[in-house]
Design a protein around this motif. Structure first.
Motif, PDB file in Angstrom:
ATOM      1  N   VAL A 272      98.446  59.521  54.713  1.00 57.06           N
ATOM      2  CA  VAL A 272      99.135  59.167  53.455  1.00 57.06           C
ATOM      3  C   VAL A 272      97.940  58.561  52.562  1.00 57.06           C
ATOM      4  CG1 VAL A 272     101.132  58.146  52.468  1.00 57.06           C
ATOM      5  CG2 VAL A 272     101.103  58.824  54.837  1.00 57.06           C
ATOM      6  N   PRO A 365     102.602  59.935  49.377  1.00 59.47           N
ATOM      7  CA  PRO A 365     103.983  59.925  49.714  1.00 59.47           C
ATOM      8  C   PRO A 365     104.845  61.113  49.413  1.00 59.47           C
ATOM      9  CG  PRO A 365     103.163  57.854  49.103  1.00 59.47           C
ATOM     10  CD  PRO A 365     101.985  59.041  48.604  1.00 59.47           C
ATOM     11  N   ALA A 369     107.228  63.517  51.899  1.00 54.63           N
ATOM     12  CA  ALA A 369     108.310  63.317  52.104  1.00 54.63           C
ATOM     13  C   ALA A 369     108.845  64.832  51.660  1.00 54.63           C
ATOM     14  CB  ALA A 369     108.982  62.495  51.000  1.00 54.63           C
ATOM     15  N   VAL A 402     106.560  56.382  52.278  1.00 55.11           N
ATOM     16  CA  VAL A 402     107.339  57.634  52.465  1.00 55.11           C
ATOM     17  C   VAL A 402     108.748  57.251  52.683  1.00 55.11           C
ATOM     18  CG1 VAL A 402     107.178  59.560  53.928  1.00 55.11           C
ATOM     19  CG2 VAL A 402     105.208  58.829  53.395  1.00 55.11           C
TER      20      VAL A 402
END
Length: 452
Positions: A272, A365, A369, A402
């Motif tokens: 990330v 993020p 997701a 996230v």
């Protein structure tokens, strides 16, 4: 009862992290033998309301210890120590059914479930590492068919032992002097091809009824369909994971189980960053510590090839691959080939995409997701066993950036609503199959035990 389907997330506390060079960027590169290192990982994951912390394990020292960290500490002892520092998160530990006996493992994990107030789970594997055999007095590793046959009977005995005590068997009535109700304690008198176990267990029924049962890998799916509450798998291609998901649920139904009572949790390796550039820079930093030729040689071994069979900037030599002689798990072999074929990857491309087989995502993020939501809503997974590149810095951005997106989209919890791991996973407390049977002193398992 129909439940709203909810995403499930575990963190795989794989020593220093999933990336082979994880320890090179850690503040404490000796963390793999420090309890506070693991407790910190658990606290971060609990802040993210994860279902569980997962510990992989292997009963042999790997040949890469000169450059890489490994799973050093014994899982059940480590999990008990971690569990005392957190209140909610579940605790999953790995055992090998090839190099253990069911009674000791049943007792150890029943104890773990008691001391953690119902947060224990056992992940069973068969161990495909031939070097482990010599640590247990064997000259060779049993073949794959024998290992899985032993695993199936092993788990059958585990369940019998965990069910050998009914709820309420401990009476502790001071006025009558009765401490235990023998009519609620049952011998199992198991006589199988590989195990002879009389029972009962000497640990009473646990807070969860019995610890959660997890199976790792694709090879033991037939066992998982009968006994497991969750399956950890290596899935890299969306459509193939959808098929695996449907097949697993269908097999479970054939054993009289509800599809929502067995969860598919593939491995996922997210890196990330606040921007794509930042995420790829972190990956590039970690990759800079690796030698491509050494990585190529390791990949060749896992695929059952010689290093000279692979060229970094060419595709895999598919004509040389033989599913009967690969040197890694079946899940690694299948998932690596599936990804390579799907995306037409070169050997260098495979190495860049995580040669540990679990699907890797590098991005923001929102991008991560989006991917998780696609796989969850598309029924390619019930959730994921997450791999951080390096702990704790690879886990923290997922939890802090996230998880809030997944919560906002309504697919992940805002807080824990139960106390046990079964509560977190949406699993029913299992029925004790001995209920109503005669107590252990007069019990004959062959005539009275109601099988799983």
């Amino acid at each position: 009862m129909t439940r709203t389907r909810q995403l499930h997330l575990n963190t795989n506390a794989l020593n220093a992290g999933k990336h082979p060079a994880a320890w090179r960027i850690q503040d404490d590169p000796l963390g793999i033998v420090h309890i506070e290192y693991y407790r910190n990982i658990a606290r971060i994951a609990e802040r993210g309301t994860f279902d569980a912390l997962f510990l992989a394990d292997g009963p042999a020292l790997p040949g890469t210890v000169a450059e890489q960290t490994w799973n050093s500490l014994e899982p059940s002892v480590l999990l008990a120590a971690i569990g005392s520092a957190v209140e909610h998160i579940g605790l999953i530990g790995t055992i090998s059914t090839t190099f253990n006996d069911p009674y000791n493992i049943a007792r150890r994990w029943s104890t773990l479930d008691h001391v953690t107030h119902g947060r224990a789970a056992l992940n069973f594997v068969t161990t495909q590492n031939p070097e482990a055999a010599a640590n247990f007095g064997l000259t060779t590793l049993p073949d794959r068919e024998e290992r899985y046959a032993r695993a199936e009977e092993f788990v059958e005995v585990l369940v019998k032992l965990w069910d050998s005590w009914e709820d309420g068997a401990l009476v502790a009535d001071r006025s009558t002097g009765q401490y235990a109700d023998l009519d609620r304690i049952h011998a199992i008198d198991h006589e199988g091809q590989r195990f002879s176990v009389s029972g009962p267990l000497n640990v009473p029924r646990t807070p969860q009824g019995r610890p959660v049962i997890v199976q790792a890998g694709d090879g033991g799916t037939h066992i998982a369909a009968k006994y497991a509450d969750a399956v950890f798998s290596a899935q890299t291609v969306f459509g193939e994971s959808q098929k695996f998901y449907r097949d697993l649920k269908t097999q479970a139904q054939r054993h009289g189980r509800r599809p929502d009572q067995i969860l598919l949790l593939p491995g996922l390796f997210p890196i990330v960053g606040s921007t794509e550039k930042e995420a790829f820079e972190r990956k590039a930093l970690l990759d800079s510590f690796l030698d491509p030729d050494e990585q190529k040689a390791e990949l060749a071994t896992k695929l059952g090839l010689e290093p000279d069979d692979l060229e970094l900037d060419k595709p895999l030599p598919y004509h040389l691959l033989d599913a009967e002689r690969f040197g890694a798990s079946a899940g690694f072999y299948k998932s690596t080939l599936a990804l390579a074929r799907k995306e037409n990857l070169t050997v260098r491309g495979i190495l860049a995409r995580n040669p540990g087989a679990h699907r890797q995502i590098v991005g923001t993020p929102e991008q991560i997701a989006d991917d998780i939501e696609k796989w969850f809503l598309g029924e390619a997974a019930d959730g994921f066993n997450l791999n951080a590149d390096s702990f704790p810095t690879g886990l923290e951005p997922f939890v802090d950036h996230v998880v809030p997106i997944l919560r906002k989209r309504g697919i992940f919890r805002h807080e824990y609503t139960g106390t046990t791991l079964r509560d977190h996973l949406g699993l029913d407390r299992p029925e004790n199959r001995y209920v109503g049977e005669t107590g252990w002193q007069n019990h004959s398992a062959s005539s009275r035990y109601v099988g799983i």
